[in-house]
Design a protein around this motif. Structure first.
Motif, PDB file in Angstrom:
ATOM      1  N   ARG A   6       7.892  14.736  -3.940  1.00 41.46           N
ATOM      2  CA  ARG A   6       8.467  13.801  -2.971  1.00 41.46           C
ATOM      3  C   ARG A   6       7.824  13.983  -1.603  1.00 41.46           C
ATOM      4  NH1 ARG A   6      12.255  13.406   1.058  1.00 41.46           N
ATOM      5  NH2 ARG A   6      12.698  15.640   0.959  1.00 41.46           N
ATOM      6  N   VAL A   7       7.369  12.862  -1.033  1.00 48.02           N
ATOM      7  CA  VAL A   7       6.825  12.830   0.317  1.00 48.02           C
ATOM      8  C   VAL A   7       7.953  12.456   1.278  1.00 48.02           C
ATOM      9  CG1 VAL A   7       5.184  11.596   1.814  1.00 48.02           C
ATOM     10  CG2 VAL A   7       4.535  12.199  -0.533  1.00 48.02           C
ATOM     11  N   ASN A   8       7.918  12.998   2.501  1.00 41.98           N
ATOM     12  CA  ASN A   8       8.934  12.637   3.480  1.00 41.98           C
ATOM     13  C   ASN A   8       8.907  11.133   3.743  1.00 41.98           C
ATOM     14  OD1 ASN A   8       9.895  15.196   3.849  1.00 41.98           O
ATOM     15  ND2 ASN A   8       8.704  15.615   5.698  1.00 41.98           N
ATOM     16  N   HIS A   9      10.092  10.544   3.962  1.00 31.25           N
ATOM     17  CA  HIS A   9      10.233   9.117   4.214  1.00 31.25           C
ATOM     18  C   HIS A   9      11.045   8.885   5.484  1.00 31.25           C
ATOM     19  CE1 HIS A   9       8.789   8.698   0.135  1.00 31.25           C
ATOM     20  NE2 HIS A   9       8.835   7.393   0.202  1.00 31.25           N
ATOM     21  N   GLY A  10      10.661   7.842   6.216  1.00 34.63           N
ATOM     22  CA  GLY A  10      11.431   7.378   7.364  1.00 34.63           C
ATOM     23  C   GLY A  10      11.568   5.873   7.276  1.00 34.63           C
ATOM     24  N   PHE A  11      12.037   5.231   8.331  1.00 30.18           N
ATOM     25  CA  PHE A  11      12.228   3.788   8.304  1.00 30.18           C
ATOM     26  C   PHE A  11      10.966   3.064   8.754  1.00 30.18           C
ATOM     27  CE2 PHE A  11      16.749   5.016   8.420  1.00 30.18           C
ATOM     28  CZ  PHE A  11      17.177   4.267   7.336  1.00 30.18           C
ATOM     29  N   SER A  12      10.591   2.005   7.988  1.00 30.22           N
ATOM     30  CA  SER A  12       9.492   1.098   8.332  1.00 30.22           C
ATOM     31  C   SER A  12      10.092  -0.294   8.382  1.00 30.22           C
ATOM     32  CB  SER A  12       8.387   1.156   7.276  1.00 30.22           C
ATOM     33  OG  SER A  12       7.815   2.453   7.213  1.00 30.22           O
ATOM     34  N   GLY A  13      10.416  -0.766   9.594  1.00 25.50           N
ATOM     35  CA  GLY A  13      11.241  -1.966   9.689  1.00 25.50           C
ATOM     36  C   GLY A  13      12.610  -1.634   9.125  1.00 25.50           C
ATOM     37  N   GLU A  14      13.100  -2.479   8.222  1.00 27.73           N
ATOM     38  CA  GLU A  14      14.369  -2.173   7.556  1.00 27.73           C
ATOM     39  C   GLU A  14      14.154  -1.452   6.228  1.00 27.73           C
ATOM     40  OE1 GLU A  14      17.885  -5.153   8.435  1.00 27.73           O
ATOM     41  OE2 GLU A  14      16.166  -6.265   7.649  1.00 27.73           O
ATOM     42  N   GLN A  15      12.913  -1.196   5.907  1.00 28.98           N
ATOM     43  CA  GLN A  15      12.598  -0.519   4.666  1.00 28.98           C
ATOM     44  C   GLN A  15      12.463   0.980   4.891  1.00 28.98           C
ATOM     45  OE1 GLN A  15       9.133  -2.336   2.871  1.00 28.98           O
ATOM     46  NE2 GLN A  15       9.773  -4.377   3.521  1.00 28.98           N
ATOM     47  N   ALA A  25       7.000   5.890   3.382  1.00 31.39           N
ATOM     48  CA  ALA A  25       6.494   7.254   3.255  1.00 31.39           C
ATOM     49  C   ALA A  25       5.718   7.677   4.500  1.00 31.39           C
ATOM     50  CB  ALA A  25       5.602   7.351   2.020  1.00 31.39           C
ATOM     51  N   ASP A  26       5.659   8.985   4.727  1.00 29.33           N
ATOM     52  CA  ASP A  26       4.889   9.589   5.806  1.00 29.33           C
ATOM     53  C   ASP A  26       3.421   9.180   5.648  1.00 29.33           C
ATOM     54  OD1 ASP A  26       3.417  11.262   7.443  1.00 29.33           O
ATOM     55  OD2 ASP A  26       4.549  13.063   6.948  1.00 29.33           O
ATOM     56  N   MET A  27       2.898   8.414   6.609  1.00 33.30           N
ATOM     57  CA  MET A  27       1.571   7.844   6.463  1.00 33.30           C
ATOM     58  C   MET A  27       0.449   8.887   6.542  1.00 33.30           C
ATOM     59  SD  MET A  27       1.687   4.817   5.512  1.00 33.30           S
ATOM     60  CE  MET A  27      -0.070   4.518   5.664  1.00 33.30           C
ATOM     61  N   HIS A  42       3.496   3.552  -3.917  1.00 30.99           N
ATOM     62  CA  HIS A  42       3.135   2.166  -4.158  1.00 30.99           C
ATOM     63  C   HIS A  42       3.545   1.289  -2.980  1.00 30.99           C
ATOM     64  CE1 HIS A  42       7.236   2.627  -5.754  1.00 30.99           C
ATOM     65  NE2 HIS A  42       7.401   1.325  -5.560  1.00 30.99           N
ATOM     66  N   ARG A  43       2.926   0.128  -2.903  1.00 33.82           N
ATOM     67  CA  ARG A  43       3.214  -0.836  -1.846  1.00 33.82           C
ATOM     68  C   ARG A  43       2.797  -2.211  -2.339  1.00 33.82           C
ATOM     69  NH1 ARG A  43      -0.957  -2.967   1.452  1.00 33.82           N
ATOM     70  NH2 ARG A  43       0.514  -3.158   3.178  1.00 33.82           N
ATOM     71  N   SER A  44       3.065  -3.245  -1.525  1.00 35.78           N
ATOM     72  CA  SER A  44       2.530  -4.578  -1.803  1.00 35.78           C
ATOM     73  C   SER A  44       2.373  -5.327  -0.489  1.00 35.78           C
ATOM     74  CB  SER A  44       3.440  -5.367  -2.757  1.00 35.78           C
ATOM     75  OG  SER A  44       4.719  -5.574  -2.185  1.00 35.78           O
ATOM     76  N   GLU A  45       1.344  -6.186  -0.448  1.00 38.68           N
ATOM     77  CA  GLU A  45       1.087  -7.004   0.733  1.00 38.68           C
ATOM     78  C   GLU A  45       2.046  -8.193   0.776  1.00 38.68           C
ATOM     79  OE1 GLU A  45      -0.886  -6.506   3.170  1.00 38.68           O
ATOM     80  OE2 GLU A  45      -2.641  -5.350   2.536  1.00 38.68           O
ATOM     81  N   ALA A  46       2.139  -8.821   1.935  1.00 33.92           N
ATOM     82  CA  ALA A  46       2.876 -10.080   2.060  1.00 33.92           C
ATOM     83  C   ALA A  46       2.219 -11.144   1.189  1.00 33.92           C
ATOM     84  CB  ALA A  46       2.901 -10.531   3.519  1.00 33.92           C
ATOM     85  N   ASN A  47       3.016 -12.105   0.753  1.00 32.98           N
ATOM     86  CA  ASN A  47       2.493 -13.215  -0.045  1.00 32.98           C
ATOM     87  C   ASN A  47       2.072 -14.347   0.893  1.00 32.98           C
ATOM     88  OD1 ASN A  47       1.858 -15.193  -1.859  1.00 32.98           O
ATOM     89  ND2 ASN A  47       3.918 -15.406  -2.726  1.00 32.98           N
ATOM     90  N   LEU A  48       0.772 -14.434   1.166  1.00 30.39           N
ATOM     91  CA  LEU A  48       0.243 -15.477   2.042  1.00 30.39           C
ATOM     92  C   LEU A  48      -0.379 -16.616   1.244  1.00 30.39           C
ATOM     93  CD1 LEU A  48      -1.394 -13.205   4.786  1.00 30.39           C
ATOM     94  CD2 LEU A  48       0.932 -14.134   4.684  1.00 30.39           C
ATOM     95  N   SER A  49      -0.206 -16.583  -0.079  1.00 32.09           N
ATOM     96  CA  SER A  49      -0.788 -17.603  -0.948  1.00 32.09           C
ATOM     97  C   SER A  49       0.123 -18.821  -1.039  1.00 32.09           C
ATOM     98  CB  SER A  49      -1.024 -17.026  -2.347  1.00 32.09           C
ATOM     99  OG  SER A  49       0.192 -16.970  -3.067  1.00 32.09           O
ATOM    100  N   ASP A  50      -0.297 -19.762  -1.859  1.00 26.88           N
ATOM    101  CA  ASP A  50       0.505 -20.967  -2.111  1.00 26.88           C
ATOM    102  C   ASP A  50       1.389 -20.806  -3.344  1.00 26.88           C
ATOM    103  OD1 ASP A  50      -0.633 -22.398   0.041  1.00 26.88           O
ATOM    104  OD2 ASP A  50      -2.373 -22.942  -1.191  1.00 26.88           O
ATOM    105  N   TYR A  51       1.420 -19.615  -3.925  1.00 25.26           N
ATOM    106  CA  TYR A  51       2.113 -19.424  -5.194  1.00 25.26           C
ATOM    107  C   TYR A  51       3.159 -18.313  -5.085  1.00 25.26           C
ATOM    108  CZ  TYR A  51      -2.022 -21.989  -6.618  1.00 25.26           C
ATOM    109  OH  TYR A  51      -3.013 -22.929  -6.708  1.00 25.26           O
ATOM    110  N   PRO A  52       4.311 -18.471  -5.725  1.00 30.18           N
ATOM    111  CA  PRO A  52       5.336 -17.442  -5.666  1.00 30.18           C
ATOM    112  C   PRO A  52       4.942 -16.205  -6.481  1.00 30.18           C
ATOM    113  CG  PRO A  52       5.970 -19.138  -7.224  1.00 30.18           C
ATOM    114  CD  PRO A  52       4.716 -19.624  -6.561  1.00 30.18           C
ATOM    115  N   HIS A 103       5.705   3.616  -0.233  1.00 29.39           N
ATOM    116  CA  HIS A 103       6.890   4.425  -0.492  1.00 29.39           C
ATOM    117  C   HIS A 103       6.875   4.933  -1.930  1.00 29.39           C
ATOM    118  CE1 HIS A 103       8.130   0.561  -2.223  1.00 29.39           C
ATOM    119  NE2 HIS A 103       9.014   1.230  -2.950  1.00 29.39           N
ATOM    120  N   GLN A 104       7.737   5.888  -2.188  1.00 22.60           N
ATOM    121  CA  GLN A 104       8.091   6.307  -3.542  1.00 22.60           C
ATOM    122  C   GLN A 104       9.512   5.840  -3.797  1.00 22.60           C
ATOM    123  OE1 GLN A 104       7.685  10.416  -2.389  1.00 22.60           O
ATOM    124  NE2 GLN A 104       5.923  10.731  -3.741  1.00 22.60           N
ATOM    125  N   ASP A 105       9.818   5.432  -5.003  1.00 26.58           N
ATOM    126  CA  ASP A 105      11.206   5.071  -5.298  1.00 26.58           C
ATOM    127  C   ASP A 105      12.137   6.257  -5.045  1.00 26.58           C
ATOM    128  OD1 ASP A 105      10.511   2.496  -5.953  1.00 26.58           O
ATOM    129  OD2 ASP A 105      10.507   2.838  -8.113  1.00 26.58           O
TER     130      ASP A 105
END
Length: 278
Positions: free
Chosen positions: A157-166, A169-171, A202-212, A112-114
């Motif tokens: 600005r790129v078009n945006h829709g819903f991804s889950g509750e987020q 951006a247009d993929m 920008h984006r970020s992956e899920a945290n699958l590690s042992d650290y916050p 997404h873009q902010d």
């Protein structure tokens, strides 16, 4: 203050990494407050990503006399932001949010873009909006650090829709950008700051590690940047700047008095109709 090389890098790439923006002592105090102040937990919002994992954040508007307020109002922060915003009018604080990615369960943020969110707040000028992420814990590939597409702010600005509750951006455009521009993983140590443009993908992956992975993201705009669908008022109020030493040396209030966002009041999460076309 930003030097000419840093400003040129921000304009070219859409982001700028400043190592050691906060000292270790400052960062430790910020993280301790984030974990221990009950207001953060009570006012946290959970947003599901596409896989159903939850991303958790606490968002507030007016920077107060708490330790996070002192960070967002600090001289080093406000003057740095003022150097990068595309306007000479006073710097205002739109909102800050504590991002809380817990080990194993912290969800992803979709591409997404902010400004994909803030377009719904009807801000007029994306070049007069900026976000600053300060890492409270280490951020790396393992625990889902921020990924950016270098130079993608120049797409507009790129078009945006819903991804889950987020809001995502247009993929098709995202994938085109990934073929054209460099994907960068923003590896941050505690206290590092990442300044980024409101149109940077920008984006970020899920945290699958042992650290916050915890961070605070403060968002700013120029006072000249009008928002026609925003009920808060901090976005048009010049920041009451404090000296840098306030973070460590001034008495800090609790966060409980902050004007936290309620999920049902966020215009970015409300359907307008055009999201279905993305």
């Amino acid at each position: 203050m930003m030097n000419a090389e840093q400003k040129a890098a921000y304009e070219r790439d859409g982001y700028l990494l400043v190592k050691g923006f906060c000292s270790r002592e400052e960062t430790n105090k910020l993280y301790k407050t984030a974990v221990e102040d009950d207001a953060m937990r009570k006012n946290a919002l959970d947003l599901n990503d596409l896989s159903g994992k939850k991303t958790r954040l606490s968002l507030w508007f007016t920077p107060g006399n708490d330790v996070f307020g002192y960070l967002t109002r600090s001289k080093r922060m406000v003057e740095s932001v003022g150097e990068l915003l595309d306007n000479d009018s006073p710097v205002c604080h739109f909102h800050s949010k504590l991002m809380q990615k817990e080990p194993k369960v912290g969800g992803a943020w979709e591409w997404h873009q902010d400004y994909g969110y803030w377009y719904k707040n009807q801000f007029m000028f994306p070049d007069q909006l900026i976000s600053v992420m300060v890492a409270l814990t280490a951020a790396n590939k393992e625990n889902g650090c921020l990924q950016v597409i270098k130079g993608s702010h120049k797409l507009g600005r790129v078009n945006h829709g819903f991804s889950g509750e987020q809001v995502g951006a247009d993929m098709t455009m995202v994938n085109n950008a990934l073929k054209t521009m460099e994907l960068v993983y923003c590896d941050l140590q505690p206290g590092d700051a990442l300044f980024f443009h409101s149109n940077l993908l920008h984006r970020s992956e899920a945290n699958l590690s042992d650290y916050p992975r915890w961070s605070i993201i403060s968002c700013y705009c120029s006072q000249s940047n009008l928002a026609y669908n925003e009920t808060s008022t901090s976005w048009k109020t010049p920041v009451d700047m404090v000296p840098d030493e306030a973070i460590l040396k001034w008495d800090a209030a609790s966060l409980s008095d902050n004007d936290f966002l309620k999920k049902e009041n966020d215009p970015a999460l409300k359907e307008t109709g055009w999201e279905k076309e993305v």
